[in-house]
Write a protein that holds these residues in place. Structure first.
Motif, PDB file in Angstrom:
ATOM      1  N   LYS A 161       0.829  -1.214   0.000  1.00  0.00           N
ATOM      2  CA  LYS A 161       0.000   0.000   0.000  1.00  0.00           C
ATOM      3  C   LYS A 161       0.860   1.259   0.000  1.00  0.00           C
ATOM      4  CE  LYS A 161      -4.410  -1.635   1.597  1.00  0.00           C
ATOM      5  NZ  LYS A 161      -5.399  -1.756   2.664  1.00  0.00           N
ATOM      6  N   LEU A 162       2.021   1.175   0.628  1.00  0.00           N
ATOM      7  CA  LEU A 162       2.938   2.318   0.608  1.00  0.00           C
ATOM      8  C   LEU A 162       3.475   2.538  -0.806  1.00  0.00           C
ATOM      9  CD1 LEU A 162       4.993   1.731   3.886  1.00  0.00           C
ATOM     10  CD2 LEU A 162       3.241   3.459   3.498  1.00  0.00           C
ATOM     11  N   ILE A 163       3.806   1.433  -1.476  1.00  0.00           N
ATOM     12  CA  ILE A 163       4.312   1.548  -2.850  1.00  0.00           C
ATOM     13  C   ILE A 163       3.251   2.151  -3.759  1.00  0.00           C
ATOM     14  CG2 ILE A 163       5.078   0.245  -4.886  1.00  0.00           C
ATOM     15  CD1 ILE A 163       6.347  -1.783  -2.958  1.00  0.00           C
ATOM     16  N   LEU A 164       1.993   1.741  -3.522  1.00  0.00           N
ATOM     17  CA  LEU A 164       0.909   2.200  -4.394  1.00  0.00           C
ATOM     18  C   LEU A 164       0.390   3.579  -3.998  1.00  0.00           C
ATOM     19  CD1 LEU A 164      -1.052  -1.144  -4.622  1.00  0.00           C
ATOM     20  CD2 LEU A 164       0.207  -0.050  -6.468  1.00  0.00           C
ATOM     21  N   GLY A 165       0.922   4.111  -2.912  1.00  0.00           N
ATOM     22  CA  GLY A 165       0.481   5.442  -2.498  1.00  0.00           C
ATOM     23  C   GLY A 165      -0.862   5.452  -1.803  1.00  0.00           C
ATOM     24  N   LEU A 166      -1.356   4.271  -1.389  1.00  0.00           N
ATOM     25  CA  LEU A 166      -2.631   4.221  -0.676  1.00  0.00           C
ATOM     26  C   LEU A 166      -2.454   4.631   0.783  1.00  0.00           C
ATOM     27  CD1 LEU A 166      -4.074   0.898  -2.138  1.00  0.00           C
ATOM     28  CD2 LEU A 166      -4.908   3.201  -2.570  1.00  0.00           C
ATOM     29  N   MET A 167      -1.173   4.544   1.262  1.00  0.00           N
ATOM     30  CA  MET A 167      -0.857   5.026   2.599  1.00  0.00           C
ATOM     31  C   MET A 167       0.484   5.736   2.526  1.00  0.00           C
ATOM     32  SD  MET A 167      -2.170   2.091   5.186  1.00  0.00           S
ATOM     33  CE  MET A 167      -1.377   0.596   4.728  1.00  0.00           C
ATOM     34  N   LYS A 168       0.726   6.589   3.504  1.00  0.00           N
ATOM     35  CA  LYS A 168       1.990   7.332   3.515  1.00  0.00           C
ATOM     36  C   LYS A 168       2.858   6.854   4.676  1.00  0.00           C
ATOM     37  CE  LYS A 168       1.039  11.083   0.620  1.00  0.00           C
ATOM     38  NZ  LYS A 168       0.244  10.129  -0.132  1.00  0.00           N
ATOM     39  N   PRO A 169       4.165   6.662   4.443  1.00  0.00           N
ATOM     40  CA  PRO A 169       5.039   6.232   5.541  1.00  0.00           C
ATOM     41  C   PRO A 169       5.219   7.344   6.563  1.00  0.00           C
ATOM     42  CG  PRO A 169       6.329   6.702   3.577  1.00  0.00           C
ATOM     43  CD  PRO A 169       4.893   6.833   3.183  1.00  0.00           C
ATOM     44  N   ASP A 170       5.473   6.942   7.836  1.00  0.00           N
ATOM     45  CA  ASP A 170       5.729   7.944   8.879  1.00  0.00           C
ATOM     46  C   ASP A 170       7.056   8.639   8.603  1.00  0.00           C
ATOM     47  OD1 ASP A 170       3.428   7.127  10.027  1.00  0.00           O
ATOM     48  OD2 ASP A 170       4.391   5.713  11.398  1.00  0.00           O
ATOM     49  N   HIS A 171       8.080   7.855   8.282  1.00  0.00           N
ATOM     50  CA  HIS A 171       9.264   8.482   7.704  1.00  0.00           C
ATOM     51  C   HIS A 171       9.997   7.511   6.800  1.00  0.00           C
ATOM     52  CE1 HIS A 171      11.903   6.656  10.714  1.00  0.00           C
ATOM     53  NE2 HIS A 171      10.998   7.005  11.615  1.00  0.00           N
ATOM     54  N   PHE A 186       9.137   9.524  -4.736  1.00  0.00           N
ATOM     55  CA  PHE A 186       7.729   9.152  -4.731  1.00  0.00           C
ATOM     56  C   PHE A 186       6.793  10.325  -5.033  1.00  0.00           C
ATOM     57  CE2 PHE A 186       3.663   7.944  -2.991  1.00  0.00           C
ATOM     58  CZ  PHE A 186       3.553   6.643  -3.448  1.00  0.00           C
ATOM     59  N   GLU A 187       7.099  11.479  -4.464  1.00  0.00           N
ATOM     60  CA  GLU A 187       6.198  12.635  -4.590  1.00  0.00           C
ATOM     61  C   GLU A 187       6.079  13.091  -6.045  1.00  0.00           C
ATOM     62  OE1 GLU A 187       8.834  12.506  -2.508  1.00  0.00           O
ATOM     63  OE2 GLU A 187       7.632  11.862  -0.790  1.00  0.00           O
ATOM     64  N   GLN A 188       7.145  12.821  -6.829  1.00  0.00           N
ATOM     65  CA  GLN A 188       7.111  13.300  -8.220  1.00  0.00           C
ATOM     66  C   GLN A 188       6.573  12.260  -9.191  1.00  0.00           C
ATOM     67  OE1 GLN A 188      11.009  14.802  -9.303  1.00  0.00           O
ATOM     68  NE2 GLN A 188      11.127  15.923  -7.368  1.00  0.00           N
ATOM     69  N   PHE A 189       6.369  11.047  -8.686  1.00  0.00           N
ATOM     70  CA  PHE A 189       5.959   9.961  -9.579  1.00  0.00           C
ATOM     71  C   PHE A 189       4.487  10.105  -9.964  1.00  0.00           C
ATOM     72  CE2 PHE A 189       4.394   5.610 -10.333  1.00  0.00           C
ATOM     73  CZ  PHE A 189       5.207   5.283 -11.388  1.00  0.00           C
ATOM     74  N   LYS A 190       4.240  10.125 -11.286  1.00  0.00           N
ATOM     75  CA  LYS A 190       2.860  10.304 -11.738  1.00  0.00           C
ATOM     76  C   LYS A 190       2.406   9.162 -12.653  1.00  0.00           C
ATOM     77  CE  LYS A 190       1.764  14.555 -10.215  1.00  0.00           C
ATOM     78  NZ  LYS A 190       2.673  14.385  -9.064  1.00  0.00           N
ATOM     79  N   ASP A 191       3.360   8.343 -13.072  1.00  0.00           N
ATOM     80  CA  ASP A 191       3.111   7.373 -14.135  1.00  0.00           C
ATOM     81  C   ASP A 191       2.489   6.079 -13.631  1.00  0.00           C
ATOM     82  OD1 ASP A 191       3.353   7.555 -16.765  1.00  0.00           O
ATOM     83  OD2 ASP A 191       5.548   7.429 -16.832  1.00  0.00           O
ATOM     84  N   TRP A 192       1.324   6.180 -13.009  1.00  0.00           N
ATOM     85  CA  TRP A 192       0.753   5.003 -12.349  1.00  0.00           C
ATOM     86  C   TRP A 192       0.416   3.887 -13.322  1.00  0.00           C
ATOM     87  CZ3 TRP A 192       1.753   4.389  -7.551  1.00  0.00           C
ATOM     88  CH2 TRP A 192       1.985   5.522  -6.750  1.00  0.00           C
ATOM     89  N   ASN A 193       0.350   4.214 -14.616  1.00  0.00           N
ATOM     90  CA  ASN A 193       0.082   3.165 -15.608  1.00  0.00           C
ATOM     91  C   ASN A 193       1.176   2.121 -15.659  1.00  0.00           C
ATOM     92  OD1 ASN A 193      -2.302   4.189 -16.760  1.00  0.00           O
ATOM     93  ND2 ASN A 193      -1.060   5.853 -17.573  1.00  0.00           N
ATOM     94  N   LYS A 194       2.361   2.493 -15.215  1.00  0.00           N
ATOM     95  CA  LYS A 194       3.479   1.556 -15.278  1.00  0.00           C
ATOM     96  C   LYS A 194       3.336   0.451 -14.245  1.00  0.00           C
ATOM     97  CE  LYS A 194       7.129   4.451 -17.149  1.00  0.00           C
ATOM     98  NZ  LYS A 194       8.375   5.152 -16.799  1.00  0.00           N
ATOM     99  N   ILE A 195       2.403   0.626 -13.316  1.00  0.00           N
ATOM    100  CA  ILE A 195       2.221  -0.374 -12.268  1.00  0.00           C
ATOM    101  C   ILE A 195       0.834  -1.007 -12.385  1.00  0.00           C
ATOM    102  CG2 ILE A 195       2.165  -0.778  -9.787  1.00  0.00           C
ATOM    103  CD1 ILE A 195       3.941   1.624  -9.433  1.00  0.00           C
ATOM    104  N   GLY A 196       0.821  -2.341 -12.485  1.00  0.00           N
ATOM    105  CA  GLY A 196      -0.448  -3.063 -12.453  1.00  0.00           C
ATOM    106  C   GLY A 196      -0.630  -3.657 -11.075  1.00  0.00           C
ATOM    107  N   PHE A 197      -1.862  -3.746 -10.605  1.00  0.00           N
ATOM    108  CA  PHE A 197      -2.097  -4.213  -9.234  1.00  0.00           C
ATOM    109  C   PHE A 197      -3.265  -5.188  -9.200  1.00  0.00           C
ATOM    110  CE2 PHE A 197      -4.165  -3.059  -5.008  1.00  0.00           C
ATOM    111  CZ  PHE A 197      -3.381  -3.958  -4.292  1.00  0.00           C
ATOM    112  N   VAL A 198      -3.029  -6.339  -8.597  1.00  0.00           N
ATOM    113  CA  VAL A 198      -4.120  -7.290  -8.374  1.00  0.00           C
ATOM    114  C   VAL A 198      -4.230  -7.447  -6.868  1.00  0.00           C
ATOM    115  CG1 VAL A 198      -4.968  -9.620  -8.775  1.00  0.00           C
ATOM    116  CG2 VAL A 198      -3.587  -8.493 -10.518  1.00  0.00           C
ATOM    117  N   SER A 199      -5.314  -6.944  -6.287  1.00  0.00           N
ATOM    118  CA  SER A 199      -5.383  -6.888  -4.828  1.00  0.00           C
ATOM    119  C   SER A 199      -5.938  -8.176  -4.255  1.00  0.00           C
ATOM    120  CB  SER A 199      -6.228  -5.698  -4.381  1.00  0.00           C
ATOM    121  OG  SER A 199      -7.558  -6.102  -4.218  1.00  0.00           O
ATOM    122  N   GLN A 200      -5.738  -8.306  -2.971  1.00  0.00           N
ATOM    123  CA  GLN A 200      -6.260  -9.418  -2.202  1.00  0.00           C
ATOM    124  C   GLN A 200      -7.764  -9.483  -2.357  1.00  0.00           C
ATOM    125  OE1 GLN A 200      -4.906  -8.548   1.668  1.00  0.00           O
ATOM    126  NE2 GLN A 200      -4.953 -10.636   2.382  1.00  0.00           N
TER     127      GLN A 200
END
Lengths: 279, 251
Positions: free
Chosen positions: B49-59, B69-83
């Protein structure tokens, strides 16, 4: 049987408006049903009633006719939809609590405005259960505008709305602005409800959004197919309901819903018949 | 080792006063087929979830496709199959084609419609996972294993370079699990897709994965399957037993 509807102006307005809401109510309804938001339609229709009561009150007490009850109903409905969203954000773990809050708030506010206006019997009855004679040329044109707007927005955002309805998490991950799309969707719902109330009435408007969808859900394989079938069922219900309501002197809200229920039962029966044949 | 496609430095995450991730350094090399294992509650899903930006790390910092991470916009490059993909509403009326098309929604973008090229892509993705004969069937009527393939196709249709799968084989029978791993292996070798797979079935996974990482609050092990299989019982108990602040990097 349709002769009267073509001959008399007021009936023609009603008929054409009916055809329009027969499209837009099930169209929005498909998304509402699959997203399990059916009750939101009910809550919003009661808020719309408050808006209509407010409009009638202004008309009666202050002869203020610039804003018709249709417009004030629409405004209340949209504001109500924004409140529902805010409440759903406040009670994250109990989102459905927003619905009774808004629903009772709407009814309460309606009662206040009705009392302040010293009651408006027949007119109010028309708003509760729908009417075949209530649609003015102006109302028709407004609803025509709303319908075009809704069909346009739905086709432009169809793929986002569909993706969001199926799996919100996946939609968010893939970069769709879920919150904004949802907000747009709720506003459209509010508009459809306000537009439909003239004909089906406050108490039954959610039925026209959900029953045709419930019926086509039994038969359709895919989402688009379900959408088209819902509209066909919606139109059938509106046409048969309006004509029979007129000739039997029954408010069309009642007849339209009864036709919808019959369609629903038939589709459930048909599905079971098919299922048995497969076995 | 190939350049990292994802690298996390010193990541910590706390959920409701409970430390879920404790100073993690994690690298996913490009081209890897990584199995991420560890006990329940060990932080595997959190990491994803941290990788996918669904949650933010404390540090800590995350670099993803060579971008902060903050500059990454290309979410198409990542495919996700969730639980949860497999626990979707089975009554939802959607065909296989419609479900897979959702994977293109964001890529095609607002106010644009699917054209012939997109349609061909959707059909191709369905073909890749071997589900062509079910293209216009209702997805709710398929078996669990078939549905899982459909969700992979949905993730593949936007041509991702990285595919993340969160426990995709839960509820899939043994034979289909085997076929499922073969499919993943093919995607990894033939389509050159980097894979990050969260899983419990360590047995089958070690046959196909190129990298294995063990996560239990800290990253306890990261190496290849041979190294993993050589881990002594003592080492494994560290992974599954008491959390120890030991970060192993065998590179």
């Amino acid at each position: 049987m349709l002769a009267d509807f073509l001959e008399f102006d007021f009936l023609r307005n009603t008929f054409l408006t009916g055809l329009l809401i027969g499209i837009i109510a099930p169209l929005l309804g498909t998304f509402i049903v699959v997203r399990r938001l059916s009750l939101i339609a009910d809550a919003l229709s009661h808020v719309t009633l408050a808006g209509i009561a407010f409009g009638l009150f202004m008309e009666k007490k202050f002869a203020f006719t610039l804003i018709t009850p249709l417009y004030s109903g629409m405004a209340f409905s949209v504001i109500g939809s924004i409140f529902i969203e805010k409440l759903r954000g406040v009670y994250k773990a109990y989102q459905e609590i927003a619905i009774p809050i808004i629903l009772s708030g709407g009814v309460g506010l309606s009662v206040v405005f009705i009392a302040l206006a010293d009651g408006f019997n027949t007119e109010l009855f028309n708003y509760l259960f729908g009417s075949v004679s209530a649609v003015s040329k102006n109302d028709f044109l407004t609803i025509l505008g709303i319908s075009i707007f809704i069909v346009l927005i739905i086709s432009l955002f169809y793929k986002e709305l569909f993706t969001l309805s199926f799996d919100e998490e996946h939609a968010t991950v893939s970069g769709i602005h879920a919150k904004r799309i949802h907000f747009l969707f709720i506003i459209l719902t509010a508009l459809v409800i306000a537009a439909s109330i003239r004909i089906v009435g406050v108490l039954l408007v959610s039925a026209l959004m959900t029953l045709p969808v419930a019926a086509s859900m039994r038969l359709a394989k895919g989402f688009k197919q379900m959408m088209v079938l819902s509209i066909v069922f919606g139109e059938l219900a509106v046409i048969i309901g309006l004509v029979s309501g007129y000739y039997l002197s029954i408010p069309p809200g009642g007849t339209i819903v009864m036709v919808s229920i019959i369609i629903l039962l038939l589709s459930i029966g048909l599905k079971q018949l098919r299922y048995r044949k497969q076995k | 080792m190939n350049e990292p496609i994802i690298s996390m430095k010193n990541i910590s995450f706390t959920y409701e006063h409970k430390q879920v991730l404790d100073h993690i350094d994690f690298i996913l090399p490009r081209g890897a087929f990584m199995g991420l294992i560890g006990p329940n509650g060990g932080g595997k899903t959190t990491l994803i979830k941290l990788i996918l930006g669904l949650m933010k790390p404390d540090h800590g910092s995350i670099t993803i496709f060579n971008k902060p991470f903050e500059q990454f916009k290309d979410w198409n490059k990542i495919g996700f199959v969730s639980q949860k993909s497999n626990s979707f509403n089975k009554g939802f009326p959607a065909t296989v084609y419609e479900v897979v098309s959702m994977g293109l929604t964001a890529k095609v973008g607002y106010l644009r419609f699917f054209n012939q090229k997109h349609k061909a892509k959707i059909l191709h993705a369905i073909d890749l996972v071997g589900m062509s004969e079910y293209t216009y069937e209702n997805v709710g009527n398929l078996s669990g294993g078939q549905q899982q393939r459909v969700f992979i196709a949905r993730a593949l249709v936007s041509d991702p370079e990285l595919l993340i799968l969160d426990e995709p084989t839960v509820g899939v029978d043994y034979e289909n699990v085997q076929r499922f791993y073969e499919l993943l292996h093919e995607l990894n070798t033939k389509q050159q897709i980097t894979l990050l797979l969260v899983t419990h079935d360590t047995g089958t996974m070690t046959e196909y994965a190129t990298d294995i990482a063990c996560l239990n609050k800290s990253l306890h092990f990261h190496g290849n399957p041979e190294e993993y299989l050589e881990l002594s019982e003592h080492d494994l108990s560290k992974v599954y037993g008491h959390p120890v602040n030991l970060v192993t990097h065998d590179h």
